[in-house]
Design a protein around this motif. Structure first.
Motif, PDB file in Angstrom:
ATOM      1  N   GLY A 118       5.354   5.636   9.576  1.00  0.00           N
ATOM      2  CA  GLY A 118       5.374   4.277   9.026  1.00  0.00           C
ATOM      3  C   GLY A 118       6.798   3.776   8.872  1.00  0.00           C
ATOM      4  N   CYS A 119       7.036   3.035   7.810  1.00  0.00           N
ATOM      5  CA  CYS A 119       8.395   2.584   7.517  1.00  0.00           C
ATOM      6  C   CYS A 119       9.245   3.783   7.102  1.00  0.00           C
ATOM      7  CB  CYS A 119       8.377   1.540   6.398  1.00  0.00           C
ATOM      8  SG  CYS A 119      10.030   1.049   5.840  1.00  0.00           S
ATOM      9  N   ARG A 120      10.389   3.947   7.717  1.00  0.00           N
ATOM     10  CA  ARG A 120      11.216   5.119   7.434  1.00  0.00           C
ATOM     11  C   ARG A 120      11.801   5.104   6.027  1.00  0.00           C
ATOM     12  NH1 ARG A 120      14.260   6.763  13.091  1.00  0.00           N
ATOM     13  NH2 ARG A 120      12.329   6.857  14.303  1.00  0.00           N
ATOM     14  N   PHE A 121      11.771   3.961   5.399  1.00  0.00           N
ATOM     15  CA  PHE A 121      12.341   3.832   4.056  1.00  0.00           C
ATOM     16  C   PHE A 121      11.285   3.958   2.969  1.00  0.00           C
ATOM     17  CE2 PHE A 121      14.083   0.925   0.649  1.00  0.00           C
ATOM     18  CZ  PHE A 121      15.121   1.767   0.243  1.00  0.00           C
ATOM     19  N   HIS A 122      10.008   4.065   3.335  1.00  0.00           N
ATOM     20  CA  HIS A 122       8.955   3.885   2.329  1.00  0.00           C
ATOM     21  C   HIS A 122       8.979   4.952   1.226  1.00  0.00           C
ATOM     22  CE1 HIS A 122       6.494   6.910   4.557  1.00  0.00           C
ATOM     23  NE2 HIS A 122       5.890   7.073   3.395  1.00  0.00           N
ATOM     24  N   LYS A 123       9.426   6.182   1.525  1.00  0.00           N
ATOM     25  CA  LYS A 123       9.422   7.225   0.494  1.00  0.00           C
ATOM     26  C   LYS A 123      10.485   6.999  -0.578  1.00  0.00           C
ATOM     27  CE  LYS A 123       7.318  10.969   3.129  1.00  0.00           C
ATOM     28  NZ  LYS A 123       7.410  12.388   3.542  1.00  0.00           N
ATOM     29  N   ARG A 124      11.468   6.151  -0.289  1.00  0.00           N
ATOM     30  CA  ARG A 124      12.519   5.851  -1.278  1.00  0.00           C
ATOM     31  C   ARG A 124      12.425   4.425  -1.795  1.00  0.00           C
ATOM     32  NH1 ARG A 124      18.065   7.093   1.442  1.00  0.00           N
ATOM     33  NH2 ARG A 124      18.778   7.392  -0.710  1.00  0.00           N
ATOM     34  N   CYS A 125      11.538   3.636  -1.222  1.00  0.00           N
ATOM     35  CA  CYS A 125      11.464   2.211  -1.549  1.00  0.00           C
ATOM     36  C   CYS A 125      10.716   1.997  -2.860  1.00  0.00           C
ATOM     37  CB  CYS A 125      10.767   1.460  -0.420  1.00  0.00           C
ATOM     38  SG  CYS A 125      10.634  -0.323  -0.718  1.00  0.00           S
ATOM     39  N   PRO A 126      11.299   1.278  -3.816  1.00  0.00           N
ATOM     40  CA  PRO A 126      10.613   1.026  -5.093  1.00  0.00           C
ATOM     41  C   PRO A 126       9.463   0.032  -4.961  1.00  0.00           C
ATOM     42  CG  PRO A 126      12.713  -0.132  -5.029  1.00  0.00           C
ATOM     43  CD  PRO A 126      12.671   0.728  -3.810  1.00  0.00           C
ATOM     44  N   LEU A 127       9.349  -0.637  -3.810  1.00  0.00           N
ATOM     45  CA  LEU A 127       8.316  -1.655  -3.623  1.00  0.00           C
ATOM     46  C   LEU A 127       7.290  -1.253  -2.563  1.00  0.00           C
ATOM     47  CD1 LEU A 127      10.664  -4.796  -3.601  1.00  0.00           C
ATOM     48  CD2 LEU A 127       9.493  -3.768  -5.553  1.00  0.00           C
ATOM     49  N   ALA A 128       7.277   0.015  -2.147  1.00  0.00           N
ATOM     50  CA  ALA A 128       6.404   0.458  -1.061  1.00  0.00           C
ATOM     51  C   ALA A 128       4.931   0.311  -1.422  1.00  0.00           C
ATOM     52  CB  ALA A 128       6.709   1.900  -0.701  1.00  0.00           C
ATOM     53  N   GLN A 129       4.126  -0.043  -0.413  1.00  0.00           N
ATOM     54  CA  GLN A 129       2.683  -0.164  -0.552  1.00  0.00           C
ATOM     55  C   GLN A 129       2.025   0.712   0.523  1.00  0.00           C
ATOM     56  OE1 GLN A 129       1.261  -4.213  -1.065  1.00  0.00           O
ATOM     57  NE2 GLN A 129       3.297  -4.900  -1.751  1.00  0.00           N
ATOM     58  N   PRO A 130       0.704   0.951   0.426  1.00  0.00           N
ATOM     59  CA  PRO A 130       0.050   1.866   1.371  1.00  0.00           C
ATOM     60  C   PRO A 130       0.320   1.550   2.838  1.00  0.00           C
ATOM     61  CG  PRO A 130      -1.424   1.370  -0.432  1.00  0.00           C
ATOM     62  CD  PRO A 130      -0.215   0.501  -0.634  1.00  0.00           C
ATOM     63  N   LYS A 131       0.389   0.286   3.203  1.00  0.00           N
ATOM     64  CA  LYS A 131       0.642  -0.090   4.594  1.00  0.00           C
ATOM     65  C   LYS A 131       1.972   0.461   5.088  1.00  0.00           C
ATOM     66  CE  LYS A 131       1.074  -4.174   7.572  1.00  0.00           C
ATOM     67  NZ  LYS A 131       1.025  -5.657   7.641  1.00  0.00           N
ATOM     68  N   CYS A 132       2.943   0.571   4.198  1.00  0.00           N
ATOM     69  CA  CYS A 132       4.280   1.021   4.588  1.00  0.00           C
ATOM     70  C   CYS A 132       4.279   2.469   5.059  1.00  0.00           C
ATOM     71  CB  CYS A 132       5.254   0.862   3.415  1.00  0.00           C
ATOM     72  SG  CYS A 132       5.335  -0.819   2.739  1.00  0.00           S
ATOM     73  N   ALA A 133       3.347   3.271   4.563  1.00  0.00           N
ATOM     74  CA  ALA A 133       3.295   4.688   4.917  1.00  0.00           C
ATOM     75  C   ALA A 133       2.620   4.937   6.256  1.00  0.00           C
ATOM     76  CB  ALA A 133       2.577   5.470   3.827  1.00  0.00           C
TER      77      ALA A 133
END
Length: 323
Positions: free
Chosen positions: A274-289
């Protein structure tokens, strides 16, 4: 908008199982200064080395004035890439310790078989104009200060009569006054010689003051790009916002709340799905993974790779550079 002088399209660089650069596209126009920022290990220096021909692309293309390097003859490729010169992050290490400054400055002319009196006089005039007097010519690199070594490296680059300078951390290790002198020098040379710059730096104060546009890298990919003033004022990607939040400023009224990212930078050999930043992103949502965002062009020359770009919060513009 004028056509780009330098263009990277879907550039990929792999080292065995590690992908250092993964699908990067960049454009640089004549007379423009483009900043490239991001954490250590994100692929910035690999891009610099690929542009000047020190690192081959695994996939993608590099074009200079519309000519794709992969499609031209080897001699034409050499002639085109000679128009792009690299200022290494460690200038002293890029200078042969066995050669005096005079020989170091003459070497590019000899390689080009252009060591004639008029060309040597031109190089000496450039050297004098940027503070390299004749008294430095007999010295070896270890006898130079950091600022002097950078000036020698710059004159060597200019000896090839380039159109583009790729500057990898040009102010690293210099005190603030020398930084200011060097940046003023680079700007003056850009205006006088019509140069374009790709400026790679961790110093956001430098990037914010001397660049026209900025591209932000994370784990081998561009996550946001746009005009410098707009991107610094209104970051759209959460990573860009976090990066800008730690920018130092002496003005307490212009500081913004620091954003501390959780976790560590993932390994480029095993990037997250998914998004490479999602594990550190404070705003990540399920779609990002599960779904990787693509770099989407927006208004005003902005582009962002994020499923849920920020409603921009004002950021802190850098303080002026002394000198």
């Amino acid at each position: 908008m004028t056509a780009p002088f330098l263009s990277l399209k879907d550039a990929i660089v792999r080292y065995d199982r590690l992908t250092a650069v993964d699908g990067v596209s960049l454009e640089l126009r004549r007379g423009e200064t483009l900043g490239l920022v991001g954490e250590s290990g994100c692929g910035k220096s690999t891009i610099a080395r690929a542009i000047v021909g020190l690192q081959p692309l695994t996939a993608g293309t590099i074009s200079i004035e519309g000519e794709t390097l992969q499609d031209v003859s080897s001699q034409r490729r050499v002639n085109l890439q000679r128009r792009i010169q690299l200022l290494f992050q460690d200038p002293a290490a890029s200078l042969s310790p066995r050669l005096r400054v005079q020989s170091l400055l003459a070497e590019p002319l000899k390689i080009r078989r252009a060591f004639v009196p008029e060309n040597w006089a031109r190089i000496m005039a450039v050297a004098e104009s940027i503070g390299l007097g004749e008294q430095l010519l007999p010295r070896y690199p270890h006898q130079l200060s950091g600022g002097q070594a950078r000036r020698v490296a710059l004159v060597r680059a200019l000896a090839a009569e380039p159109s583009i300078i790729v500057a990898d951390e040009p102010t690293a290790g210099l005190d603030i006054s020398v930084q200011g002198e060097l940046l003023n020098l680079l700007r003056a040379l850009r205006d006088r010689l019509g140069l374009s710059y790709l400026l790679i730096s961790h110093n956001l104060n430098v990037v914010g003051r001397v660049t026209d546009r900025v591209a932000v890298m994370y784990l081998g990919q561009i996550v946001e790009s746009g005009p410098t003033a707009t991107l610094f004022r209104e970051p759209a990607h959460p990573y860009t916002q976090a990066l800008l939040s730690v920018n130092l400023t002496l003005d307490a009224n212009r500081r913004r709340e620091r954003i501390v990212l959780s976790g560590e930078l993932p390994s480029p050999s095993n990037p997250p799905a998914g998004c490479r930043f999602h594990k550190r992103c404070p705003l990540a949502q399920p779609k990002c993974a599960s779904e990787a965002p693509t770099l989407q062009a927006g208004a005003g020359g902005r582009s962002v790779a994020c499923h849920f770009p920020l409603a921009a919060k004002p950021a802190v513009m850098p303080q002026p550079i002394a000198g």
